[in-house]
Motif scaffolding. Structure first.
Motif, PDB file in Angstrom:
ATOM      1  N   GLN B  79     -16.514   1.221   0.546  1.00  0.00           N
ATOM      2  CA  GLN B  79     -15.284   1.322  -0.232  1.00  0.00           C
ATOM      3  C   GLN B  79     -14.058   1.404   0.671  1.00  0.00           C
ATOM      4  O   GLN B  79     -13.061   2.044   0.327  1.00  0.00           O
ATOM      5  N   TRP B  81     -11.263  -0.879   2.134  1.00  0.00           N
ATOM      6  CA  TRP B  81     -10.813  -2.242   1.809  1.00  0.00           C
ATOM      7  C   TRP B  81     -10.041  -2.844   2.953  1.00  0.00           C
ATOM      8  O   TRP B  81      -8.822  -2.890   2.959  1.00  0.00           O
ATOM      9  N   ILE B  83      -8.508  -5.642   4.435  1.00  0.00           N
ATOM     10  CA  ILE B  83      -8.109  -7.011   4.105  1.00  0.00           C
ATOM     11  C   ILE B  83      -7.428  -7.653   5.309  1.00  0.00           C
ATOM     12  O   ILE B  83      -6.805  -8.694   5.190  1.00  0.00           O
ATOM     13  N   LEU B 132      -5.577   5.877  11.196  1.00  0.00           N
ATOM     14  CA  LEU B 132      -4.465   6.160  10.285  1.00  0.00           C
ATOM     15  C   LEU B 132      -4.979   6.730   8.965  1.00  0.00           C
ATOM     16  O   LEU B 132      -4.358   7.595   8.359  1.00  0.00           O
ATOM     17  N   ARG B 135      -6.479  10.449   9.908  1.00  0.00           N
ATOM     18  CA  ARG B 135      -5.492  11.436  10.316  1.00  0.00           C
ATOM     19  C   ARG B 135      -4.392  11.605   9.276  1.00  0.00           C
ATOM     20  O   ARG B 135      -3.907  12.710   9.031  1.00  0.00           O
ATOM     21  N   PHE B 136      -3.950  10.488   8.687  1.00  0.00           N
ATOM     22  CA  PHE B 136      -2.749  10.541   7.856  1.00  0.00           C
ATOM     23  C   PHE B 136      -2.992  10.107   6.422  1.00  0.00           C
ATOM     24  O   PHE B 136      -2.054   9.943   5.659  1.00  0.00           O
ATOM     25  N   ASN B 139      -3.362   4.487   3.247  1.00  0.00           N
ATOM     26  CA  ASN B 139      -4.188   3.508   2.539  1.00  0.00           C
ATOM     27  C   ASN B 139      -4.513   2.319   3.452  1.00  0.00           C
ATOM     28  O   ASN B 139      -3.619   1.651   3.961  1.00  0.00           O
ATOM     29  N   VAL B 141      -5.705  -0.561   2.813  1.00  0.00           N
ATOM     30  CA  VAL B 141      -5.319  -1.898   2.344  1.00  0.00           C
ATOM     31  C   VAL B 141      -3.964  -2.253   2.949  1.00  0.00           C
ATOM     32  O   VAL B 141      -3.761  -3.343   3.494  1.00  0.00           O
ATOM     33  N   ILE B 142      -3.041  -1.295   2.856  1.00  0.00           N
ATOM     34  CA  ILE B 142      -1.696  -1.556   3.358  1.00  0.00           C
ATOM     35  C   ILE B 142      -1.691  -1.632   4.878  1.00  0.00           C
ATOM     36  O   ILE B 142      -1.142  -2.562   5.456  1.00  0.00           O
ATOM     37  N   THR B 143      -2.361  -0.668   5.552  1.00  0.00           N
ATOM     38  CA  THR B 143      -2.284  -0.671   7.017  1.00  0.00           C
ATOM     39  C   THR B 143      -2.964  -1.904   7.610  1.00  0.00           C
ATOM     40  O   THR B 143      -2.422  -2.510   8.524  1.00  0.00           O
ATOM     41  N   LEU B 145      -3.241  -4.794   6.309  1.00  0.00           N
ATOM     42  CA  LEU B 145      -2.391  -5.967   6.086  1.00  0.00           C
ATOM     43  C   LEU B 145      -1.172  -5.938   7.014  1.00  0.00           C
ATOM     44  O   LEU B 145      -0.807  -6.951   7.606  1.00  0.00           O
ATOM     45  N   MET B 146      -0.549  -4.757   7.149  1.00  0.00           N
ATOM     46  CA  MET B 146       0.615  -4.648   8.035  1.00  0.00           C
ATOM     47  C   MET B 146       0.212  -4.984   9.471  1.00  0.00           C
ATOM     48  O   MET B 146       0.934  -5.662  10.193  1.00  0.00           O
ATOM     49  N   LEU B 147      -0.964  -4.515   9.887  1.00  0.00           N
ATOM     50  CA  LEU B 147      -1.440  -4.810  11.240  1.00  0.00           C
ATOM     51  C   LEU B 147      -1.689  -6.307  11.412  1.00  0.00           C
ATOM     52  O   LEU B 147      -1.556  -6.843  12.514  1.00  0.00           O
ATOM     53  N   ILE B 150       1.656  -7.784  12.088  1.00  0.00           N
ATOM     54  CA  ILE B 150       2.056  -7.450  13.451  1.00  0.00           C
ATOM     55  C   ILE B 150       1.295  -8.335  14.451  1.00  0.00           C
ATOM     56  O   ILE B 150       1.886  -8.900  15.376  1.00  0.00           O
TER      57      ILE B 150
END
Lengths: 314, 357
Positions: B79, B81, B83, B132, B135-136, B139, B141-143, B145-147, B150
């Protein structure tokens, strides 16, 4: 060299750009406040924005009216988000994959619609986008005029929606119902609130905002459509909502932060700074990750966040 | 027929049904563009199977998409995700090219080093999202995709800046040394020895879910509580899962760079992140299901590209079909789960027991 860059005119154009570029983040983020408060995590915002962008652009081109285009963008976003509502509320699908699926569908669909309507052409189709409003006296003010009174009408509407969204969520029965459904769907159900109905409404309202956000990109910021016109803004908006702890005012500040990152990147490029443009372009995405880190300790999610609801289950 | 194979058969038939519906809806879209759906699909099939060379291209395409789909399927089982397989693929490719072009080691050592570094790069890029998350509570899915964004801009920066081919103005790096390229198997066709790595990975994947690590990943997917009761260190396993997932993408990047491109250039990851997700879900996260789904997608992608060349039908029809497939598969999975809960709540326990003879 730094003194050359950080002149007054640079700061003024940076701040004006911040407000302009915060708009396409703030609009979908405000919409997601409804959706997420109702307990639905809609990661399909990205795709919804893209559908809004293409609907608005094609309708504006066909009708020649930007306002009809905007309406088309909003309707496009609402229609497309119905799929998300159906998947997450009626089918009770996993909301994360439903959202990802929506984005994949939208990227194909938007490209197809563009090709169908505009065909292959050497130059992209263009329209005249919403122009900056001229306020008597105010626009001509030095500094303040450029920063605050040089934007198009959608920018002002978006910022006006901040208090309106707050009012609807905090002070109306509808807002209360949304929060009840997100916090404790079973209790809401026992009070006679239609959990499914409210959640459908919340997702579709979110879709309307996201569609308008997409429309902003094609008919009020750029004047054309490209397949990567949204490029992560939907996901950034979702992060802003988490970062804002589901408060409209904080969402506005979050969006301004991203607007600033985008504007800074554009201004620095325009100034011909020695930093390569590709590295500057990373800025909003790095900021998103930092925002999620900053939100980590304080984020308070609705209790029924991303949980499907069924009367039959315990 | 016992119950398990019956359920499996039902699952397969259902999935095939969804794919057929997506293809029919895709045909309707082709009709809307005033073309013939029959011709479009015939063009896809001709483009995929029309000549021996085209058939080898199917395998060329299969290598990256199957590896990436395996990678994300491991994370999805827990579970998680991920992406961002595309970004992890890019990082693997960048590191491969960097080692191949700049490290002055003997070729065999350079091959080994580039392989290890590429797998590590993909693994760490996904692992970052794991850190991420742990530790923090960010989500993934967002990280992921952002990576990916980048990584994409980092690649653009490299091939327009420090790693740009000194002999060209294009956004690409220099070529890697001849000796580092994977051997072509049949004459001048692009099919290369990377296919053997894929076969090894397939064999490993068949056994993966029976290993301790695989079991722990599976437990995480059943919920944090379940995993904790079973004595699994959730955070460590989350990190491990994402790192294994990213390692597949890094490996795919190494193979693509050494086997096909021989350099890095913008757009190497194409739409791989999305495609990996669709294949993994279409294959119900099952090893054999994923292989079948990847073969189907290989045909769709290769055939779609030649359909666009030979007919008036735009390639984006293929993208729409992909999107329809994933939406239908999600709806169907949810539907059968929903049916499951309805039956469960209605059927008394002993009746259910009798039924399962």
């Amino acid at each position: 060299m730094l003194s050359n860059i950080f002149t007054l005119s640079f700061l003024v154009s940076l701040l004006a750009g911040t407000i302009r570029l915060a708009t396409p983040i703030l609009l979908p983020a405000l919409g997601q406040l409804y959706t997420q408060r109702a307990g639905i995590l809609n990661l399909g915002v990205e795709g919804t924005m893209l559908m809004g962008a293409i609907s608005a652009f094609s309708i504006a081109c066909a009708s020649g009216s930007l306002w009809l285009g905007l309406l088309g963008g909003i309707l496009g976003g609402m229609l497309f988000s119905c799929i998300m509502a159906w998947l997450s509320v009626t089918m009770r699908a996993n909301q994360v994959i439903a959202g990802i699926g929506m984005n994949i569908l939208a990227s194909g669909l938007a490209a197809y619609i563009y090709r169908l309507i505009f065909g292959i052409r050497a130059l992209p189709a263009k329209i005249t986008s919403f122009q900056a409003l001229q306020f008597p006296v105010l626009t001509d003010l030095p500094i303040v005029g450029t920063i605050f009174f040089s934007h198009n009408v959608l920018v002002y509407v978006t910022f006006a929606l901040v208090p309106i969204t707050w009012f609807i969520l905090e002070k109306t029965t509808f807002g209360l119902k949304i929060k009840a459904v997100g916090e404790h769907p079973r209790a809401a159900d026992s009070k006679g609130i239609s959990v499914g109905g409210i959640r459908y409404a919340a997702v579709i309202i979110g879709g309307a905002y996201a569609g308008a956000g997409g429309a902003f990109m094609t008919i009020a910021y750029l004047n054309t459509f490209t397949e990567n016109v949204i490029s992560g803004f939907g996901y950034i908006a979702v992060s802003v909502v988490v970062f804002s702890r589901f408060q409209p005012l904080r969402a506005m500040f979050g969006a301004l932060l991203f607007g600033c990152a985008s504007a800074l990147q554009l201004r620095l490029q325009a100034q011909g700074v020695a930093i390569p443009s590709q590295l500057l372009l990373m800025l909003p995405y790095i900021m998103t990750i930092l925002a999620l880190i900053a939100a980590s300790k304080k984020a308070e999610f609705p209790s029924a966040y991303a949980q499907p609801y069924s009367r039959m289950e315990r | 027929m016992n119950r398990r194979t019956g359920a499996a058969l039902q699952q397969v038939l259902g999935t095939v049904g969804m794919v057929l519906i997506a293809l029919i809806l895709g045909g309707v879209l082709v009709l809307l563009s005033e073309n013939s759906p029959g011709e479009a699909y015939a063009a896809i099939l001709r483009g995929a199977f029309g000549s021996p060379q085209k058939i080898t291209e199917l395998f060329v395409k299969l290598i990256p998409i199957l590896l990436l789909a395996f990678g994300v399927s491991i994370a999805y089982k827990a579970q998680l995700w991920n992406i961002g397989a595309g970004g992890q693929f890019i990082m693997g490719s960048i590191v491969t090219a960097a080692v191949a072009i700049y490290v002055p080691l003997p070729i065999p050592l350079r091959i080994v080093l580039s392989f290890v570094c590429a797998v590590a790069a993909g693994s760490l890029w996904a692992g970052l999202a794991g850190v991420l998350k742990n530790r923090f509570n960010a989500n993934e899915v967002i990280t992921t995709l952002m990576l990916t964004y980048i990584a994409d801009y980092f690649l653009m920066y490299l091939v327009n800046g420090p790693m740009q081919d000194p002999e060209s103005d294009l956004s690409q790096s220099a070529l890697i040394p001849d000796e580092m390229r994977l051997v072509r198997l049949i004459g001048n066709y692009r099919l290369h020895s990377g296919i053997f790595i894929l076969i090894i990975v397939i064999i490993l994947m068949i056994f993966f879910w029976r290993t301790t690590v695989g079991y722990r990943i599976d437990l995480i997917g059943q919920g944090e509580k379940v995993a904790t009761y079973a004595g699994v260190n959730v955070k460590r396993t989350v990190l491990q899962t994402l790192m294994i997932s990213g390692a597949f993408a890094g490996l795919a990047g190494w193979i693509e760079t050494c086997g096909i491109q021989y350099r890095i250039l913008t757009g190497i990851a194409a739409d791989y992140g999305n495609i990996a997700t669709i294949i993994a879900l279409l294959g119900s996260l099952n090893v054999y299901g994923i292989i079948a789904a990847a073969c189907f997608f290989s045909i769709l992608l290769c055939g779609g590209a030649s359909m666009q060349r030979m007919t008036e039908v735009p390639y984006s029809v293929v993208n729409v079909i992909q999107g329809l497939i994933i939406i239908l598969v999600i709806a169907r999975t949810a539907f059968s789960e929903k049916l499951g809960t309805i039956f469960k709540s209605k059927a008394p326990v002993n009746a259910a027991g009798k039924e399962g003879k």
